[in-house]
Write an enzyme that holds these catalytic residues in place. Structure first.
Site, short mmCIF file in Angstrom:
data_model
loop_
_atom_site.label_atom_id
_atom_site.label_comp_id
_atom_site.label_asym_id
_atom_site.label_seq_id
_atom_site.Cartn_x
_atom_site.Cartn_y
_atom_site.Cartn_z
N CYS A 1 -6.59 -4.72 -7.23
CA CYS A 1 -6.29 -4.40 -5.84
C CYS A 1 -5.86 -5.64 -5.05
O CYS A 1 -5.30 -5.51 -3.97
CB CYS A 1 -7.49 -3.72 -5.17
SG CYS A 1 -9.01 -4.66 -5.25
N TYR B 1 0.84 -1.20 0.00
CA TYR B 1 0.00 0.00 0.00
C TYR B 1 0.87 1.25 0.00
O TYR B 1 0.64 2.20 -0.76
CB TYR B 1 -0.93 0.01 1.22
CG TYR B 1 -1.97 -1.08 1.21
CD1 TYR B 1 -3.22 -0.88 0.63
CD2 TYR B 1 -1.72 -2.31 1.80
CE1 TYR B 1 -4.18 -1.88 0.62
CE2 TYR B 1 -2.67 -3.32 1.80
CZ TYR B 1 -3.90 -3.11 1.21
OH TYR B 1 -4.84 -4.11 1.20
N ARG C 1 -2.32 4.72 4.00
CA ARG C 1 -3.63 4.45 4.57
C ARG C 1 -4.75 4.97 3.69
O ARG C 1 -5.81 4.37 3.60
CB ARG C 1 -3.72 5.09 5.95
CG ARG C 1 -4.43 4.19 6.86
CD ARG C 1 -4.32 4.49 8.30
NE ARG C 1 -5.26 3.61 8.97
CZ ARG C 1 -5.47 3.63 10.25
NH1 ARG C 1 -4.80 4.45 11.01
NH2 ARG C 1 -6.33 2.81 10.78
#
Length: 201
Positions: free
Chosen positions: A149, A118, A132
């Site tokens: 994803c 991420y 985040r």
DNA sequence: CCGAGGGCTTGTT
DNA sequence: GAACAAGCCCTCG
């Protein structure tokens, strides 16, 4: 005819897929005919208006073409190998912020068989500490499979969460050739290398 | 070599 | 402006 904002000019369609039943939402307006949203098995809305079911006989030619192409991608199980340049042909892009567009564009360039964290994805797209925020965006990724994803994992090699369930995430990655350690962490060799050359956004 | 805990961070609603 | 979230990193034990 009942006026409902979401279903105005939108049509739903279920397609069987290797890992379950997908739900596709098509938009068919003059300026923007394409895929509005794709739901992984078990993820979509429950009550679908029967009068808004996708109909190849009444939809626009443009949409019909896209639907046929997507159908073939799913039947031949080649959707996960779709090159980055072709993804946005199918997907409707009108509603995103620049952040979302930047992240999804980069995500579309992560190839099958590789993963990225991420944080690294955020950094890669030009948002150094937005790990985040990327995670938050992934929860509402409108185009899973197209924009993979499931290839975004935690920095320490654990899988992280996934809308379709972590087991599906693991399954997809293994099918794509991603390697795992005995402790079921993604092995470092399967990470996307920084040196990859990318077209500018 | 883990694992738990806490503080820090981001963009969106 | 506050609350939120599919994160990250460092510190201990």
């Amino acid at each position: 005819m009942i006026h409902n904002n979401y279903w105005d000019e939108r049509y739903w369609q279920q397609k069987s897929w290797k890992y379950g039943e997908l739900l596709l939402i098509w938009q068919d307006t003059a300026g923007d005919a394409g895929l509005w949203q794709l739901f992984l098995p078990g993820c979509g809305p429950k009550n679908l208006p029967s009068e808004q079911q996708f109909n190849p006989l009444t939809c626009s030619d443009k949409l019909h073409w896209k639907e046929t192409a997507v159908d073939e991608l799913l039947n031949r199980d080649s959707i996960l190998k779709l090159p980055a340049a072709k993804k946005d042909i199918f997907c409707s892009w009108q509603r995103f912020t620049t952040f979302e567009t930047d992240i999804l564009a980069r995500l579309g360039q992560v190839p099958a068989g590789k993963v990225i964290s991420y944080g690294a994805l955020a950094n890669w797209a030009g948002y150094p500490r937005a790990a985040r925020a990327v995670g938050r965006l992934m929860t509402k990724n409108p185009f899973p499979l197209f924009y993979p994803c499931h290839r975004v994992i935690q920095a320490d090699g654990r899988l992280g969460n996934f809308g379709g369930g972590t087991e599906l995430k693991r399954q997809l990655l293994k099918t794509e050739g991603v390697l795992f350690s005995p402790a079921e962490k993604v092995s470092p060799s399967s990470r996307l290398k920084k040196s990859l050359k990318l077209p500018s956004l």
